[in-house]
Design a protein around this motif. Sequence first.
Motif, short mmCIF file in Angstrom:
data_model
loop_
_atom_site.label_atom_id
_atom_site.label_comp_id
_atom_site.label_asym_id
_atom_site.label_seq_id
_atom_site.Cartn_x
_atom_site.Cartn_y
_atom_site.Cartn_z
N THR A 1 -14.49 -2.24 9.33
CA THR A 1 -14.60 -1.91 7.70
C THR A 1 -15.16 -3.03 6.93
O THR A 1 -14.88 -4.14 7.11
CB THR A 1 -13.10 -1.62 7.21
N ARG B 1 -9.95 1.88 -4.90
CA ARG B 1 -8.68 1.61 -5.26
C ARG B 1 -8.98 0.41 -6.49
O ARG B 1 -9.87 -0.52 -6.48
CB ARG B 1 -7.84 0.63 -4.19
N THR C 1 -12.17 -1.75 -5.59
CA THR C 1 -12.64 -2.28 -4.21
C THR C 1 -12.91 -0.92 -3.66
O THR C 1 -12.21 0.28 -3.83
CB THR C 1 -11.38 -2.90 -3.32
N ARG D 1 0.86 -1.11 0.09
CA ARG D 1 -0.24 0.04 -0.05
C ARG D 1 0.96 1.24 0.05
O ARG D 1 2.08 1.33 0.49
CB ARG D 1 -1.01 0.21 1.15
N THR E 1 -8.85 -9.75 5.11
CA THR E 1 -8.19 -8.92 3.89
C THR E 1 -8.78 -9.66 2.68
O THR E 1 -8.46 -10.93 2.36
CB THR E 1 -6.98 -8.84 3.85
N THR F 1 -12.11 5.21 0.37
CA THR F 1 -11.09 4.58 -0.60
C THR F 1 -11.47 4.01 -1.67
O THR F 1 -12.02 2.81 -1.51
CB THR F 1 -9.95 4.17 0.14
N SER G 1 -13.62 0.68 0.25
CA SER G 1 -13.54 0.32 1.76
C SER G 1 -14.50 1.17 2.46
O SER G 1 -14.32 2.47 2.41
CB SER G 1 -12.23 0.73 2.19
N SER H 1 -5.37 4.49 -6.21
CA SER H 1 -6.24 4.67 -5.13
C SER H 1 -6.44 6.21 -4.56
O SER H 1 -5.45 7.06 -4.96
CB SER H 1 -5.65 3.97 -3.84
N HIS I 1 -15.76 -4.33 2.82
CA HIS I 1 -15.08 -4.10 1.74
C HIS I 1 -15.99 -4.60 0.68
O HIS I 1 -16.70 -5.37 0.53
CB HIS I 1 -13.77 -4.86 1.31
#
Length: 355
Positions: free
Chosen positions: A299, A346, A204, A73, A256, A344, A206, A161, A301
């Motif tokens: 969070t 991405r 993606t 990242r 993740t 965010t 978040s 991102s 996703h």
Amino acid sequence: MASHSKHRVYIPTNARSNQYLLAEIKTDNSFYQHFDSAKSCYDKLSQRFFALADAAGLHNVHMIANDKLPVVRYHNEAMHFQTAKQILFFYDPVVHEGQNLFTTADYQARKIRLLFLATGSELRAHAAQFHQQVMSVISQLKAELPQTDSQIKIRDHQHLSYDLFAHEKGHKESYGYKLRGLYPRYKARQCELPQQHSAISYVTLSLPMTRQLKQQFEATSSEHFAPLYLALEEQFLTATRNKKLDRLAMVANGLTPLVRNSQVDQSQHNAELQKISFDPDAPGQQFVAYWDNNNLVETAHFIIVAGKEDNTEFGYGHFMNRVEEALDGFAKSLGIDPQRTALTLRFHQHISYIA
């Protein structure tokens, strides 16, 4: 971001770019016996690897010999953290360099992973050149391995991102991209990849589980969170259905997400990672959701995968514009405050093949 053409996507100029290549070398006992021991193997191989990378002008490279998966990242400070299953690398491509060997005492890795992090500015413009530099190192190193017929899996990952609400927060400047898949983009720059390869592109989002969302769906004190997750599913599916986006996932189980092509990898999970597989060539809806009725995560996703029909000579611009319109509508349906919440977004492009 404004859409002046359905085939061009306008991304905020403060978007962050990352690229990294991962080379995976499968090992066995005979491989390690050539070096007398695993420790000797890692020491000798890493020294040679770092020397070849340095000669090729690659200055942020890492050898991972503990079977942990690297996750990369952007960050303005260079740092890395290890968990039981992952190594998280944070770095700024413009200013950070590094060489590291990651091992675990008395542990013999099933795979040796060589991680190459792109450095400099204008990463997308120089992506093909970076790929060629990496493959030059891999070719030289492979010729020196004890098993010269060993297959090395190459994975090229690229990310853009940015905050979905960058414009609402006052960042008005944007840059127009005519996005294309990695294979045609590299071919146009005289970087030939094998015809036998696997490619996938996806986005993606978040979504923080804010106090506002918890209160809105009455998930503040109860241990029964199904109404919250089902509402998120419903709003997400409604927003994407209107834009004819069919390959979707929601991951709200604390893991993740890793997205792969189902023609190569199947869905699975471990204590930290949720692998999700999609077939970009197959028509019809593909939707999966992972959440636990008794677990309220920090969070969630949301994933939207590009299909074969999105990969045209015009690139993914049209796909990205539909994605952003859908996710903007999704956020509004949840009452997200664009001034107080960072969402965010991405954009991922991956390609993999056997070298």
